[in-house]
Motif scaffolding. Sequence first.
Motif, mmCIF file in Angstrom:
data_model
loop_
_atom_site.group_PDB
_atom_site.id
_atom_site.type_symbol
_atom_site.label_atom_id
_atom_site.label_comp_id
_atom_site.label_asym_id
_atom_site.label_seq_id
_atom_site.Cartn_x
_atom_site.Cartn_y
_atom_site.Cartn_z
ATOM 1 N N PHE A 84 8.002 -7.305 -7.703
ATOM 2 C CA PHE A 84 8.576 -6.556 -6.584
ATOM 3 C C PHE A 84 8.650 -5.056 -6.896
ATOM 4 O O PHE A 84 8.162 -4.214 -6.126
ATOM 5 C CB PHE A 84 9.965 -7.120 -6.276
ATOM 6 N N VAL A 85 9.239 -4.714 -8.037
ATOM 7 C CA VAL A 85 9.379 -3.303 -8.411
ATOM 8 C C VAL A 85 8.018 -2.662 -8.626
ATOM 9 O O VAL A 85 7.771 -1.521 -8.206
ATOM 10 C CB VAL A 85 10.253 -3.173 -9.681
ATOM 11 N N LEU A 86 7.108 -3.400 -9.271
ATOM 12 C CA LEU A 86 5.763 -2.864 -9.523
ATOM 13 C C LEU A 86 5.052 -2.545 -8.216
ATOM 14 O O LEU A 86 4.378 -1.508 -8.089
ATOM 15 C CB LEU A 86 4.952 -3.880 -10.341
ATOM 16 N N TRP A 87 5.203 -3.422 -7.214
ATOM 17 C CA TRP A 87 4.549 -3.191 -5.918
ATOM 18 C C TRP A 87 5.055 -1.898 -5.293
ATOM 19 O O TRP A 87 4.267 -1.053 -4.860
ATOM 20 C CB TRP A 87 4.816 -4.363 -4.971
ATOM 21 N N VAL A 88 6.367 -1.748 -5.235
ATOM 22 C CA VAL A 88 6.955 -0.580 -4.561
ATOM 23 C C VAL A 88 6.573 0.712 -5.272
ATOM 24 O O VAL A 88 6.132 1.685 -4.644
ATOM 25 C CB VAL A 88 8.488 -0.718 -4.483
ATOM 26 N N VAL A 89 6.705 0.732 -6.601
ATOM 27 C CA VAL A 89 6.412 1.957 -7.356
ATOM 28 C C VAL A 89 4.939 2.338 -7.223
ATOM 29 O O VAL A 89 4.599 3.497 -6.947
ATOM 30 C CB VAL A 89 6.795 1.779 -8.839
ATOM 31 N N GLY A 172 1.585 6.114 8.670
ATOM 32 C CA GLY A 172 2.936 5.650 8.951
ATOM 33 C C GLY A 172 3.062 4.150 8.775
ATOM 34 O O GLY A 172 4.083 3.646 8.279
ATOM 35 N N THR A 173 2.030 3.412 9.167
ATOM 36 C CA THR A 173 2.045 1.957 9.020
ATOM 37 C C THR A 173 2.046 1.561 7.549
ATOM 38 O O THR A 173 2.732 0.609 7.147
ATOM 39 C CB THR A 173 0.829 1.339 9.735
ATOM 40 N N LEU A 174 1.287 2.295 6.733
ATOM 41 C CA LEU A 174 1.266 2.016 5.293
ATOM 42 C C LEU A 174 2.639 2.274 4.668
ATOM 43 O O LEU A 174 3.059 1.542 3.757
ATOM 44 C CB LEU A 174 0.205 2.871 4.611
ATOM 45 N N TRP A 175 3.348 3.282 5.147
ATOM 46 C CA TRP A 175 4.709 3.522 4.659
ATOM 47 C C TRP A 175 5.678 2.464 5.189
ATOM 48 O O TRP A 175 6.605 2.044 4.500
ATOM 49 C CB TRP A 175 5.185 4.924 5.079
ATOM 50 N N PHE A 176 5.456 2.014 6.418
ATOM 51 C CA PHE A 176 6.307 0.990 7.020
ATOM 52 C C PHE A 176 6.244 -0.311 6.224
ATOM 53 O O PHE A 176 7.212 -1.076 6.165
ATOM 54 C CB PHE A 176 5.876 0.760 8.469
ATOM 55 N N ALA A 177 5.102 -0.557 5.567
ATOM 56 C CA ALA A 177 4.946 -1.768 4.758
ATOM 57 C C ALA A 177 5.972 -1.824 3.640
ATOM 58 O O ALA A 177 6.425 -2.911 3.242
ATOM 59 C CB ALA A 177 3.531 -1.830 4.180
ATOM 60 N N VAL A 178 6.363 -0.653 3.126
ATOM 61 C CA VAL A 178 7.338 -0.611 2.034
ATOM 62 C C VAL A 178 8.660 -1.245 2.470
ATOM 63 O O VAL A 178 9.301 -1.971 1.704
ATOM 64 C CB VAL A 178 7.567 0.838 1.559
#
Length: 431
Positions: A84-89, A172-178
């Motif tokens: 989870f953390v690896l994905w977000v970072v 924006g959609t790529l950021w929304f994925a976060v």
Amino acid sequence: MQSEKSWFGLPVSLLWGFVAIAIFMSGDGFEMAFLSKHITDMGFSPAQSALVFTLYGAAAALAAWSSGVVAEIITPQRAMRIGFVLWVVMHVLFMTLGLGMRNYGLMLLFYGIRGLAYPLFIYSFVLMIVQNVPKDQVSSAMGWFWAMYSIGIGCIGSYLPSFTIPWMGETGTLWFAVAWVVAGGLLAMFALRNVGVESAKAHLSPKDKMRELSRAGTLLVTNRNIFLACLIRIINTLSLFGFAVVMPMLFVGQLGFTMSEWLQIWAVFFFVTIFTNVMWGVLGETIGWIRQVRWFGCLGMALSSLAFYYIPVTFGHNYWMAMIPAVMLGIFVAAFVPMTAVFPALEPKHKGAAISIYNLSAGLSNFLAPAIASMVLPFFGVLGVVWTYTALYLFAGVLTLIIRVEQPGHPSKASAAKNWRSTVAAQNKSS
């Protein structure tokens, strides 16, 4: 292990974990439909865009292969937290320093590393299922797992961007994925923190942990049934991954379907799997894991593969007739769901390593399906690819006659004969 309280095969104690998988994979799937084109629109070549996804796929395959053992030796909760953390970072770094600065080297680096994240998250949860659910309920629980996976990456992850891109754009959609991944990750961290018992392998020495990690490869040599199960699982999704590559050539290129029509037909397949994953997971406990895989998985997929070619060719540009093979494929591809229960049953002392080999098989299927298509297409066309997949499904059916696995409530003939001899001997002794 006591019987797990469940709702139509869904383990109640792990309920929020299943929901977390759907939410997490929704965010992970946002980019599937447009990221490649987004990269080329930024001025990079198609070859450069393809390399980004190639490195991502290689990292994902590596993570999938090792995730079962890693989760067993550090606990599934910790492995999911790392994923989870690896994905977000890595996603934030990919967006800011990679795409944001149009730096191709950093795009390769951060997106490639991010490929390690989602398999570590979702496949560690698979081990949690295997560790906490009785053997005779694993198949139905895994049906729910794949249903949540399909809801996430196949439905929400595919359809939601069609609404968000006109509103907030691709970036924006790529950021929304976060937001979706964070929601799924946090839900898993809090809801699953006290679930299950820590594996004894979590306390092994570093040397013993490395030895356990190596079993993710050596079991293929030392356990013949694991090797056969690996081949069956590889064949399982050949049509799924292969048809996504070759069928647009037939439907759009030859039969006159529009790309939108083809995408809708393919989306129906994913929608059907939401329900059939659950259905076959539950039925597998009654029909028998291997029996279901043989008659409904292998034979059903062989017939579905042929139908995917011959029905549209026979009826031409007929949208509703073309839906029939998509529905068939969605029904029968899910009949392989019990294979997830088969692997740990074949190696009960090394469940993590067995799950890792299951994950490896899934990754190899994703790789080999288009590879087979690329080799067969130049010589025999789409029809040749269809018949090659069909032959492999029939071959997998033969393998199910050879593999031996003990399923609770479905003893093998050898076990039944042994029990009968023991009973007869006991009766003779008492008399």
